[in-house]
Design a protein around this motif. Sequence first.
Motif, PDB file in Angstrom:
ATOM      1  N   ASP A  33       0.835  -1.209   0.000  1.00  0.00           N
ATOM      2  CA  ASP A  33       0.000   0.000   0.000  1.00  0.00           C
ATOM      3  C   ASP A  33       0.869   1.258   0.000  1.00  0.00           C
ATOM      4  O   ASP A  33       0.565   2.224  -0.713  1.00  0.00           O
ATOM      5  CB  ASP A  33      -0.908   0.026   1.235  1.00  0.00           C
ATOM      6  CG  ASP A  33      -2.062  -0.953   1.152  1.00  0.00           C
ATOM      7  OD1 ASP A  33      -2.564  -1.198   0.043  1.00  0.00           O
ATOM      8  OD2 ASP A  33      -2.467  -1.467   2.210  1.00  0.00           O
ATOM      9  N   ARG A  40      -3.360   1.291 -14.138  1.00  0.00           N
ATOM     10  CA  ARG A  40      -2.457   0.253 -13.628  1.00  0.00           C
ATOM     11  C   ARG A  40      -2.369   0.314 -12.104  1.00  0.00           C
ATOM     12  O   ARG A  40      -2.367  -0.719 -11.431  1.00  0.00           O
ATOM     13  CB  ARG A  40      -1.071   0.396 -14.257  1.00  0.00           C
ATOM     14  CG  ARG A  40      -0.083  -0.639 -13.794  1.00  0.00           C
ATOM     15  CD  ARG A  40      -0.508  -2.017 -14.244  1.00  0.00           C
ATOM     16  NE  ARG A  40       0.471  -2.996 -13.803  1.00  0.00           N
ATOM     17  CZ  ARG A  40       0.158  -4.206 -13.362  1.00  0.00           C
ATOM     18  NH1 ARG A  40      -1.095  -4.613 -13.353  1.00  0.00           N
ATOM     19  NH2 ARG A  40       1.091  -5.019 -12.956  1.00  0.00           N
ATOM     20  N   ALA A  98      -4.642   1.379 -10.113  1.00  0.00           N
ATOM     21  CA  ALA A  98      -5.924   0.870  -9.606  1.00  0.00           C
ATOM     22  C   ALA A  98      -5.945  -0.660  -9.640  1.00  0.00           C
ATOM     23  O   ALA A  98      -6.439  -1.304  -8.701  1.00  0.00           O
ATOM     24  CB  ALA A  98      -7.084   1.435 -10.421  1.00  0.00           C
ATOM     25  N   GLU A  99      -5.410  -1.249 -10.694  1.00  0.00           N
ATOM     26  CA  GLU A  99      -5.339  -2.714 -10.772  1.00  0.00           C
ATOM     27  C   GLU A  99      -4.468  -3.277  -9.659  1.00  0.00           C
ATOM     28  O   GLU A  99      -4.837  -4.275  -9.012  1.00  0.00           O
ATOM     29  CB  GLU A  99      -4.767  -3.153 -12.127  1.00  0.00           C
ATOM     30  CG  GLU A  99      -5.691  -2.946 -13.289  1.00  0.00           C
ATOM     31  CD  GLU A  99      -5.027  -3.212 -14.637  1.00  0.00           C
ATOM     32  OE1 GLU A  99      -5.760  -3.434 -15.599  1.00  0.00           O
ATOM     33  OE2 GLU A  99      -3.778  -3.203 -14.719  1.00  0.00           O
ATOM     34  N   GLN A 156      -3.754  -1.893  -6.749  1.00  0.00           N
ATOM     35  CA  GLN A 156      -4.415  -1.711  -5.454  1.00  0.00           C
ATOM     36  C   GLN A 156      -5.505  -2.761  -5.261  1.00  0.00           C
ATOM     37  O   GLN A 156      -5.702  -3.270  -4.151  1.00  0.00           O
ATOM     38  CB  GLN A 156      -5.014  -0.307  -5.343  1.00  0.00           C
ATOM     39  CG  GLN A 156      -5.534   0.020  -3.965  1.00  0.00           C
ATOM     40  CD  GLN A 156      -4.413   0.103  -2.931  1.00  0.00           C
ATOM     41  OE1 GLN A 156      -3.564   0.960  -3.017  1.00  0.00           O
ATOM     42  NE2 GLN A 156      -4.406  -0.806  -1.972  1.00  0.00           N
ATOM     43  N   THR A 157      -6.186  -3.117  -6.333  1.00  0.00           N
ATOM     44  CA  THR A 157      -7.202  -4.169  -6.276  1.00  0.00           C
ATOM     45  C   THR A 157      -6.572  -5.506  -5.909  1.00  0.00           C
ATOM     46  O   THR A 157      -7.107  -6.248  -5.066  1.00  0.00           O
ATOM     47  CB  THR A 157      -7.942  -4.263  -7.626  1.00  0.00           C
ATOM     48  OG1 THR A 157      -8.558  -3.004  -7.913  1.00  0.00           O
ATOM     49  CG2 THR A 157      -8.992  -5.357  -7.609  1.00  0.00           C
ATOM     50  N   GLU A 158      -5.449  -5.827  -6.503  1.00  0.00           N
ATOM     51  CA  GLU A 158      -4.747  -7.078  -6.205  1.00  0.00           C
ATOM     52  C   GLU A 158      -4.284  -7.117  -4.741  1.00  0.00           C
ATOM     53  O   GLU A 158      -4.365  -8.151  -4.084  1.00  0.00           O
ATOM     54  CB  GLU A 158      -3.547  -7.262  -7.137  1.00  0.00           C
ATOM     55  CG  GLU A 158      -3.915  -7.529  -8.569  1.00  0.00           C
ATOM     56  CD  GLU A 158      -4.563  -8.887  -8.770  1.00  0.00           C
ATOM     57  OE1 GLU A 158      -4.125  -9.871  -8.145  1.00  0.00           O
ATOM     58  OE2 GLU A 158      -5.521  -8.960  -9.553  1.00  0.00           O
ATOM     59  N   GLU A 213      -5.710  -5.587  -2.259  1.00  0.00           N
ATOM     60  CA  GLU A 213      -6.904  -5.775  -1.435  1.00  0.00           C
ATOM     61  C   GLU A 213      -7.383  -7.227  -1.479  1.00  0.00           C
ATOM     62  O   GLU A 213      -7.826  -7.776  -0.455  1.00  0.00           O
ATOM     63  CB  GLU A 213      -8.020  -4.829  -1.890  1.00  0.00           C
ATOM     64  CG  GLU A 213      -9.137  -4.683  -0.896  1.00  0.00           C
ATOM     65  CD  GLU A 213      -8.679  -4.194   0.470  1.00  0.00           C
ATOM     66  OE1 GLU A 213      -9.173  -4.733   1.485  1.00  0.00           O
ATOM     67  OE2 GLU A 213      -7.830  -3.289   0.544  1.00  0.00           O
ATOM     68  N   LEU A 214      -7.280  -7.872  -2.619  1.00  0.00           N
ATOM     69  CA  LEU A 214      -7.648  -9.290  -2.719  1.00  0.00           C
ATOM     70  C   LEU A 214      -6.731 -10.149  -1.850  1.00  0.00           C
ATOM     71  O   LEU A 214      -7.195 -11.070  -1.168  1.00  0.00           O
ATOM     72  CB  LEU A 214      -7.581  -9.752  -4.168  1.00  0.00           C
ATOM     73  CG  LEU A 214      -8.697  -9.239  -5.072  1.00  0.00           C
ATOM     74  CD1 LEU A 214      -8.377  -9.526  -6.537  1.00  0.00           C
ATOM     75  CD2 LEU A 214     -10.019  -9.855  -4.685  1.00  0.00           C
ATOM     76  N   ARG A 229      -5.169  -9.138   0.811  1.00  0.00           N
ATOM     77  CA  ARG A 229      -5.537  -8.836   2.200  1.00  0.00           C
ATOM     78  C   ARG A 229      -6.766  -9.655   2.612  1.00  0.00           C
ATOM     79  O   ARG A 229      -6.815 -10.200   3.716  1.00  0.00           O
ATOM     80  CB  ARG A 229      -5.814  -7.337   2.354  1.00  0.00           C
ATOM     81  CG  ARG A 229      -6.130  -6.908   3.767  1.00  0.00           C
ATOM     82  CD  ARG A 229      -6.339  -5.409   3.882  1.00  0.00           C
ATOM     83  NE  ARG A 229      -5.083  -4.698   3.728  1.00  0.00           N
ATOM     84  CZ  ARG A 229      -4.779  -3.882   2.714  1.00  0.00           C
ATOM     85  NH1 ARG A 229      -5.654  -3.636   1.768  1.00  0.00           N
ATOM     86  NH2 ARG A 229      -3.602  -3.292   2.651  1.00  0.00           N
ATOM     87  N   SER A 230      -7.730  -9.768   1.735  1.00  0.00           N
ATOM     88  CA  SER A 230      -8.930 -10.564   2.025  1.00  0.00           C
ATOM     89  C   SER A 230      -8.578 -12.028   2.252  1.00  0.00           C
ATOM     90  O   SER A 230      -9.127 -12.671   3.160  1.00  0.00           O
ATOM     91  CB  SER A 230      -9.936 -10.454   0.876  1.00  0.00           C
ATOM     92  OG  SER A 230     -10.416  -9.143   0.773  1.00  0.00           O
TER      93      SER A 230
END
Length: 130
Positions: free
Chosen positions: A2, A31, A33-34, A36-38, A40-41, A43-44
Amino acid sequence: MDNIIQETIDYTRQRKIFKQPVLYHQAVHFRLAELQTEVELLRSLLYRASAMYIKGNDVTKLASMAKLKGGRLARELSDSCLQYWGGMGYTSEVPVSRFYRDSRLMSIGAGADEVMLGIICKYMDTLPKK
């Protein structure tokens, strides 16, 4: 990860190319945004594995998946972010450079990617029978 993304956002907002901030180029902010999405995934997945572990479940498969994905994502993220820093990103003064160098160990230390894949395959029952 992050922090590296946020520092890259801050830097690309200041750095200009073709009379506008690097961040304003669609390929760059898409890119980021992609990535940051990865993150977050990942982290989940870590939260899910932690919750299952606290309940006493075997989380070997999920832990192996998280280590595999974490190491690979760290390399992908550091490479992409370093690119947006240009030559400055390759100097040792900026965190993205150190992360680029150090993140390689995540896929080697405490079990290489191939070891993690073997563990995952074992739990999926896809390894060849002996």
